[in-house]
Scaffold this motif. Sequence first.
Motif, PDB file in Angstrom:
ATOM      1  N   TYR A   7     -13.389  39.966 -24.735  1.00  0.00           N
ATOM      2  CA  TYR A   7     -14.409  39.831 -25.876  1.00  0.00           C
ATOM      3  C   TYR A   7     -14.282  38.673 -26.653  1.00  0.00           C
ATOM      4  O   TYR A   7     -15.269  37.853 -26.853  1.00  0.00           O
ATOM      5  N   LYS A   8     -13.065  37.861 -26.984  1.00  0.00           N
ATOM      6  CA  LYS A   8     -13.044  36.722 -27.637  1.00  0.00           C
ATOM      7  C   LYS A   8     -13.665  35.613 -26.588  1.00  0.00           C
ATOM      8  O   LYS A   8     -13.916  34.508 -27.095  1.00  0.00           O
ATOM      9  N   LEU A   9     -13.253  35.816 -25.093  1.00  0.00           N
ATOM     10  CA  LEU A   9     -13.427  34.574 -24.388  1.00  0.00           C
ATOM     11  C   LEU A   9     -14.923  34.382 -24.157  1.00  0.00           C
ATOM     12  O   LEU A   9     -15.554  33.296 -24.223  1.00  0.00           O
ATOM     13  N   THR A  10     -15.775  35.463 -23.977  1.00  0.00           N
ATOM     14  CA  THR A  10     -16.951  35.451 -23.962  1.00  0.00           C
ATOM     15  C   THR A  10     -17.731  35.099 -25.138  1.00  0.00           C
ATOM     16  O   THR A  10     -18.648  34.118 -25.041  1.00  0.00           O
ATOM     17  N   GLY A  11     -17.200  35.278 -26.112  1.00  0.00           N
ATOM     18  CA  GLY A  11     -17.966  35.053 -27.559  1.00  0.00           C
ATOM     19  C   GLY A  11     -17.602  33.482 -27.829  1.00  0.00           C
ATOM     20  O   GLY A  11     -18.392  32.576 -28.147  1.00  0.00           O
ATOM     21  N   THR A  12     -16.514  32.918 -27.340  1.00  0.00           N
ATOM     22  CA  THR A  12     -16.039  31.498 -27.387  1.00  0.00           C
ATOM     23  C   THR A  12     -17.013  30.695 -26.203  1.00  0.00           C
ATOM     24  O   THR A  12     -17.818  29.706 -26.773  1.00  0.00           O
ATOM     25  N   SER A  13     -17.300  31.143 -25.274  1.00  0.00           N
ATOM     26  CA  SER A  13     -18.154  30.506 -24.305  1.00  0.00           C
ATOM     27  C   SER A  13     -19.883  30.652 -24.650  1.00  0.00           C
ATOM     28  O   SER A  13     -20.312  29.752 -24.331  1.00  0.00           O
ATOM     29  N   PHE A  14     -20.016  31.695 -25.511  1.00  0.00           N
ATOM     30  CA  PHE A  14     -21.357  31.896 -25.839  1.00  0.00           C
ATOM     31  C   PHE A  14     -21.566  30.764 -26.980  1.00  0.00           C
ATOM     32  O   PHE A  14     -22.761  30.393 -26.884  1.00  0.00           O
ATOM     33  N   ASN A  15     -20.906  30.717 -27.901  1.00  0.00           N
ATOM     34  CA  ASN A  15     -20.785  29.726 -28.736  1.00  0.00           C
ATOM     35  C   ASN A  15     -20.979  28.374 -28.505  1.00  0.00           C
ATOM     36  O   ASN A  15     -21.603  27.357 -29.208  1.00  0.00           O
ATOM     37  N   GLN A  16     -20.531  28.103 -27.314  1.00  0.00           N
ATOM     38  CA  GLN A  16     -20.666  26.744 -26.447  1.00  0.00           C
ATOM     39  C   GLN A  16     -21.662  26.620 -25.780  1.00  0.00           C
ATOM     40  O   GLN A  16     -21.960  25.556 -25.214  1.00  0.00           O
TER      41      GLN A  16
END
Length: 466
Positions: free
Chosen positions: A197-206
């Motif tokens: 969940y956190k990895l996808t969110g980090t990549s989403f924000n980038q």
Amino acid sequence: MEGAIAIRSEIRTCLQQKGYTLRSFADLSGVTVSYLSTLLNVEKIKPISVRYIDVMASTLGQPEGWLYELYVEECFVTGSPHRSQIKPFLLRCVEIGRKDCIAVVLSRMLEDLNQLELVFEIAEEIHNADKPKEAIPFYECIVENEKYQHSERLAISHYRLFRAALGQNLEQNREAAIRFAPFRNRLPVNYQLDGYYKLTGTSFNQHKWDEVEVYADEFQIVVKAAYNDKIRRLESKKKAEPLVTDHPFVFYYGYSYLSKSTALQKKGEYEEAKKYISAYADLSWMQGLHADDRKQIEQFKLWAVGNRYTLDLLSGNMAVIPGYIKYLKEHPDEILAGLLTILESANKYGFLVDETLEEFREHTLGFDQRNDMTHRTYYSSFLQELAIYNFKIQRMHEGLNCAFHSLILSIIMNNDSDFKQSVTMFEFYKESASPEQKKEYEKIVKEEWNREKVSNYSSHSGFWTT
């Protein structure tokens, strides 16, 4: 041994200076005379607990952490680390912020790598006491010294460090994600769910949409396996502890498909994205649901409606705009994402949305009030699309204002890609800028340039190259 003698000598000296006998000090401190005598004996040294050091410090009017530098030696008085002293001492150092003593003790402990188990145990205790930042030095010890690369404690340590590092700086978040990512599949299932969940969110924000898609695919495998295991246990009536996670399980199931759909949407694969919306639009079929799950199911149902409008609009179907506007009015939390979609579509297909923007004017004025990373990412994209929209209809002043505000936001978030895009837009239309706009822009860019120079100078060990 010298340190052990020194700490006892220091206590005896302080007792003499304050005019205490062992008896009078015992009466005040609550420590028995016989025990005090044993503790302070330099001929036959017996370990002193940190609790007694604190009791004596308080009774003698000394500050918190008194003699802690000397107490480091007390932890190793027998030569090897003394667990019953080290653990309470390190926990106490965390409590009062004695990072210096923590660093020395950890360094001494790691002369014997068998002590990593104790370091990890202490790290977990600190983390579970809701002190994730304070646990960082302990997890770093594991990461730097663990020789078994597939050990669970190594994976968990990377996961804890990743979670602790996430904040309002996109570049730092990115670096933390890169460091953690290789260990994502070595975690226990509950940590895998939160980790993905956190990895996808980090990549989403980038805006790393290929990465989001990869993580979403892996995420789906994990949630399906976890769900199937849950069903097997339910059917066999085996008792099992529920997974301890940040969100209800159904959230992870739905989010794995939502993130896949979003990645496809951002890549322009609209028809393919629609298939994944169907996968999270109705999750009421899942077994073993609870009240929190039902609320989450309704939330995904709501998002599915909005995202279908998004895909229709981005595909050029202008007929859905009235329905979409009605949806946004009924669900104010979706307004920012909705207006971003409307602007993207307007810029892509060349139609006017002034009336819609005016309709939501009060909401747009409040977009800069929230400071969570996902909201800021959306808001930065919104400002850039609004700038493009204004430039296209020759509203240069308004467009430059939007580009400037996006520039400021990109600096706050340390978002390099948004910074470059905002600078490019401003430079392209700079001739239309007012003297005030040019002055503010040049001031900000100069400040950022100087900051980067200092940063690069430091990172190059004392020299700067252009």
